[in-house]
Design a protein around this motif. Structure first.
Motif, PDB file in Angstrom:
ATOM      1  N   ARG A 109       0.713  -1.120   0.000  1.00 56.14           N
ATOM      2  CA  ARG A 109      -0.039  -0.051   0.035  1.00 56.14           C
ATOM      3  C   ARG A 109       0.961   1.216   0.021  1.00 56.14           C
ATOM      4  O   ARG A 109       1.750   1.456   0.794  1.00 56.14           O
ATOM      5  CB  ARG A 109      -1.043   0.007   1.053  1.00 56.14           C
ATOM      6  N   LYS A 163       1.987   4.226 -11.607  1.00 57.50           N
ATOM      7  CA  LYS A 163       1.073   3.352 -12.257  1.00 57.50           C
ATOM      8  C   LYS A 163       1.635   3.170 -13.868  1.00 57.50           C
ATOM      9  O   LYS A 163       1.748   1.880 -14.233  1.00 57.50           O
ATOM     10  CB  LYS A 163      -0.410   4.061 -12.498  1.00 57.50           C
ATOM     11  N   ALA A 191       4.331   0.244 -13.110  1.00 63.07           N
ATOM     12  CA  ALA A 191       3.563  -1.052 -12.891  1.00 63.07           C
ATOM     13  C   ALA A 191       3.210  -1.503 -14.099  1.00 63.07           C
ATOM     14  O   ALA A 191       3.142  -2.735 -14.505  1.00 63.07           O
ATOM     15  CB  ALA A 191       2.321  -0.788 -11.990  1.00 63.07           C
ATOM     16  N   VAL A 201       2.681  -5.393 -13.497  1.00 57.18           N
ATOM     17  CA  VAL A 201       2.164  -5.709 -12.131  1.00 57.18           C
ATOM     18  C   VAL A 201       0.650  -5.118 -12.075  1.00 57.18           C
ATOM     19  O   VAL A 201       0.482  -4.155 -12.469  1.00 57.18           O
ATOM     20  CB  VAL A 201       2.968  -4.895 -11.162  1.00 57.18           C
ATOM     21  N   ARG A 202      -0.218  -5.971 -11.267  1.00 55.80           N
ATOM     22  CA  ARG A 202      -1.631  -5.403 -11.052  1.00 55.80           C
ATOM     23  C   ARG A 202      -1.478  -4.181 -10.016  1.00 55.80           C
ATOM     24  O   ARG A 202      -1.050  -4.208  -8.927  1.00 55.80           O
ATOM     25  CB  ARG A 202      -2.334  -6.557 -10.650  1.00 55.80           C
ATOM     26  N   VAL A 203      -2.598  -3.018 -10.492  1.00 51.80           N
ATOM     27  CA  VAL A 203      -2.548  -2.048  -9.550  1.00 51.80           C
ATOM     28  C   VAL A 203      -3.806  -1.746  -9.363  1.00 51.80           C
ATOM     29  O   VAL A 203      -4.694  -1.715 -10.283  1.00 51.80           O
ATOM     30  CB  VAL A 203      -1.664  -0.597 -10.223  1.00 51.80           C
ATOM     31  N   LYS A 204      -4.263  -1.168  -8.029  1.00 55.95           N
ATOM     32  CA  LYS A 204      -5.538  -0.785  -7.774  1.00 55.95           C
ATOM     33  C   LYS A 204      -5.356   0.570  -7.224  1.00 55.95           C
ATOM     34  O   LYS A 204      -4.915   0.997  -6.316  1.00 55.95           O
ATOM     35  CB  LYS A 204      -6.314  -1.480  -6.670  1.00 55.95           C
ATOM     36  N   ILE A 264      -2.798   3.638  -3.331  1.00 49.89           N
ATOM     37  CA  ILE A 264      -2.629   2.803  -4.640  1.00 49.89           C
ATOM     38  C   ILE A 264      -2.046   1.415  -3.849  1.00 49.89           C
ATOM     39  O   ILE A 264      -1.025   1.317  -3.000  1.00 49.89           O
ATOM     40  CB  ILE A 264      -1.301   3.296  -5.439  1.00 49.89           C
ATOM     41  N   ASP A 265      -2.927   0.318  -3.931  1.00 51.38           N
ATOM     42  CA  ASP A 265      -2.845  -0.929  -3.584  1.00 51.38           C
ATOM     43  C   ASP A 265      -2.306  -1.850  -4.768  1.00 51.38           C
ATOM     44  O   ASP A 265      -2.841  -1.918  -5.881  1.00 51.38           O
ATOM     45  CB  ASP A 265      -3.965  -1.429  -2.985  1.00 51.38           C
ATOM     46  N   ILE A 266      -1.015  -2.595  -4.470  1.00 53.46           N
ATOM     47  CA  ILE A 266      -0.487  -3.392  -5.369  1.00 53.46           C
ATOM     48  C   ILE A 266      -0.446  -4.588  -4.927  1.00 53.46           C
ATOM     49  O   ILE A 266       0.246  -5.126  -3.674  1.00 53.46           O
ATOM     50  CB  ILE A 266       0.791  -3.172  -5.955  1.00 53.46           C
ATOM     51  N   PRO A 269       3.199  -7.840  -4.825  1.00 55.22           N
ATOM     52  CA  PRO A 269       4.183  -7.043  -5.825  1.00 55.22           C
ATOM     53  C   PRO A 269       5.222  -7.810  -6.017  1.00 55.22           C
ATOM     54  O   PRO A 269       5.698  -8.601  -5.220  1.00 55.22           O
ATOM     55  CB  PRO A 269       4.316  -5.856  -4.604  1.00 55.22           C
ATOM     56  N   TYR A 291       9.592  -4.315  -8.948  1.00 56.34           N
ATOM     57  CA  TYR A 291       8.674  -3.099  -9.002  1.00 56.34           C
ATOM     58  C   TYR A 291       9.117  -2.443  -7.814  1.00 56.34           C
ATOM     59  O   TYR A 291       9.106  -1.070  -7.795  1.00 56.34           O
ATOM     60  CB  TYR A 291       7.337  -3.527  -8.966  1.00 56.34           C
TER      61      TYR A 291
END
Length: 103
Positions: free
Chosen positions: A6, A25, A28, A33-36, A74-76, A79, A83
């Motif tokens: 986070r 972003k 990522a 890498v997925r990012v929320k 930003i949540d990853i 990870p 990254y």
């Protein structure tokens, strides 16, 4: 067990905050890498009202000041180590504060 990285960004300037969150972003996306996020949190408003004429004579006039604090999260999930190393090398503007937590 799923780990979540986070990243919390705090700034008084929303333009520089958006610029930094865009940089996270983009890195990522390049690494796959997925990012929320970035998830905007409510803006905190600090208000101060001060009496303009401190002598007490005449009509009362007030100055009103406001300071706005903007936040993004930003949540990853899961990870990658590459990254994490690459985001440590980002140069941040002076008005952006960052907090990184591995949950």
């Amino acid at each position: 067990m799923t780990e979540i990285l986070r990243i919390e960004l705090v700034s008084l300037n929303p333009e520089s905050l958006e610029k930094v969150s865009r940089m996270f972003k983009e890195i990522a996306d390049k690494m796959g890498v997925r990012v929320k996020g970035p998830i905007p949190l409510p803006t905190k408003r600090l208000r101060v009202t001060a009496l303009r004429n401190p002598s007490g004579e005449g009509t009362n006039r007030y100055d009103k000041y406001e300071l706005r604090i903007h936040k993004r999260i930003i949540d990853i999930p899961n990870p990658d180590e590459r990254y994490i190393r690459s985001i440590m090398g980002i140069t941040l503007p002076d008005d952006v504060k960052i907090s990184i937590v591995l949950m």
